[in-house]
Write an enzyme that holds these catalytic residues in place. Structure first.
Site, short mmCIF file in Angstrom:
data_model
loop_
_atom_site.label_atom_id
_atom_site.label_comp_id
_atom_site.label_asym_id
_atom_site.label_seq_id
_atom_site.Cartn_x
_atom_site.Cartn_y
_atom_site.Cartn_z
CG ASP A 275 6.75 -6.62 -3.05
OD1 ASP A 275 6.64 -7.81 -2.71
OD2 ASP A 275 6.12 -5.70 -2.50
CD GLU B 189 10.96 3.38 16.18
OE1 GLU B 189 11.49 3.67 15.10
OE2 GLU B 189 9.72 3.39 16.36
NE ARG C 299 -1.93 -2.03 3.24
CZ ARG C 299 -2.31 -3.19 3.75
NH1 ARG C 299 -3.52 -3.62 3.53
NH2 ARG C 299 -1.51 -3.92 4.49
CB ILE C 300 3.36 2.62 2.37
CG1 ILE C 300 2.33 2.66 3.51
CG2 ILE C 300 4.29 3.83 2.46
CD1 ILE C 300 2.90 2.48 4.91
CG ASP D 202 9.15 8.63 10.40
OD1 ASP D 202 9.28 9.65 11.11
OD2 ASP D 202 8.12 7.94 10.39
CB SER E 90 9.58 0.56 6.30
OG SER E 90 8.60 -0.41 6.16
NE ARG E 91 7.11 -1.21 12.54
CZ ARG E 91 6.18 -0.33 12.23
NH1 ARG E 91 6.50 0.80 11.62
NH2 ARG E 91 4.92 -0.54 12.56
#
Ligand code: NAD
Length: 358
Positions: free
Chosen positions: A185, A276, A165-166, A271, A246-247
């Protein structure tokens, strides 16, 4: 009698959006049919805070709450039977254990892919065009352009890793910039192909050397852990920029620092960060931060780091709150839940006593 949902890692905006979603649903149902109580806790869920869930039927958690086997067992012992994730990613939940114990677990798989994709591109362009540096500079009356030189995105090649989706939403934006898009992918997206967004490469090793920018959009799994490592960084085009919304665990930080020091990487926009948990979403400005890799990263002029905020829009928070309550109602009514992450769970058979209508 009402049913309690213990909401962990609850920030003021979580309280606001969840409470107003619940009120709106109650009003739709003339005040009845939504017998939930939301009990908010600032703390993250972990072994030391499980007791706060006592008396609750569900816990509602976010990305840095810990739901490993020990925590799930402790939650079960406290009477909790449902785990409501206010996020899409579920890498922080031991799903096998949850299923064994009979927990209901549901996520919010798609609250605003565009919000995250837009933020990825914004972060990448900030890094590329140095607007973060320009902002500080002009406030001091310095209008010099030295050090702010960027690259025109139009005509450049962007590697999109993960076209779910993203990734798909990001590819559409990059296409709007006039970029050439290459994707990787293991499960190709029909939409990506039908919309003619770009071409797939069969593996990362083929994709990376061709890209001026690489944007990560795959989930964190055993297979994608440290997908960006010494080997894959070496494959990247010299000067290429990397963005990860993402992660954090997708990236091995040490080799990234080495690739920045050697000038092989042109810049990194993050991000999310592997370490984290325990840092992000809280104010540590008065603390000594122990994580030397994070602190080293922040010293580079060509690194931008944000505190996991790509999802953070009004639309996304509204959707997260609504879908979270909907998931819980599905659980209470023993209805099939489209967002369930477990194949089977012990049904919550109290339908007659708690008429939930959503
Ligand atoms: P999605 O499930 O729709 O898409 C993920 C895609 O990654 C799938 O197409 C999958 O086939 C692909 N994939 C799996 N393994 C891969 C691999 N080894 N290499 C390349 N691709 C691979 O998920 P989504 O909604 O697009 O979200 C992607 C990720 O974004 C989530 O897993 C989550 O970790 C992250 N996320 C971050 C934020 C934020 O605020 N920063 C918000 C939401 C989601």
């Amino acid at each position: 009698m009402s049913i309690k949902i213990a909401v962990f890692s609850a920030k003021p905006y979580d309280r606001e959006f969840l409470a107003s979603a619940l009120n709106a649903k109650k009003q739709e149902n003339n005040g009845d049919g939504m017998p939930f109580d939301l009990v908010f806790h600032d703390f993250a869920l972990g072994l030391d805070s499980v007791a706060l869930a006592r008396g609750a039927t569900a816990v509602c958690v976010f990305v840095n709450d810990v739901l490993n086997a020990a925590v799930l067992e402790a939650l079960y012992a406290e009477g909790v039977r449902a785990v409501l994730l206010r996020c899409a990613g579920f890498n922080h939940v031991d799903l096998v254990k949850a299923e064994t114990l009979g927990f209901f677990v549901a996520n919010v798989p798609s609250y605003s892919p565009e919000a995250v994709a837009e933020f990825s591109v914004a972060l990448l362009q900030t890094l590329n065009r140095r607007t973060h540096r320009a902002y500080n500079r002009v406030r001091e009356g310095n209008f010099a352009l030295d050090g702010l030189l960027g690259i025109t995105l139009h005509g450049k090649t962007v590697g999109v890793v993960g076209t779910g989706r993203i990734g798909l939403a990001a590819a559409r934006i990059f296409k709007g910039y006039g970029c050439r898009i290459l994707a990787y992918d293991p499960y190709k997206s029909d939409d990506f192909l039908v919309e003619n967004l770009g071409a797939y490469e069969d593996d990362l090793d083929t994709l990376l050397p061709q890209c001026d920018f690489v944007s990560l959009h795959c989930p964190l799994t055993k297979g994608t852990h440290h997908i960006i490592n010494e080997h894959t960084l070496a494959k990247m085009k010299p000067g290429a920029m990397l963005v990860n919304t993402s992660r954090g665990g997708l990236i091995s930080t040490k080799p990234v620092i080495a690739a920045l020091k050697s000038r092989h990487l042109g810049g990194v926009a993050l991000d999310v960060y592997e370490g984290e948990g325990g840092l992000f979403y809280n104010d540590h400005s008065g603390d000594i931060i122990e994580d030397d890799e994070l602190m080293r990263l922040m010293t580079f002029p060509n690194v931008i780091l944000c505190g996991h905020q790509a999802f953070f829009t009004v639309e996304a928070l509204t959707e997260i709150a609504n879908v979270t309550l909907q998931n819980f109602a599905d659980f209470l009514l023993s209805r099939p839940c489209p967002n369930s992450l477990v194949r089977s769970h012990k049904l919550f058979i109290r339908r007659d006593s708690y008429p939930v209508r959503i």
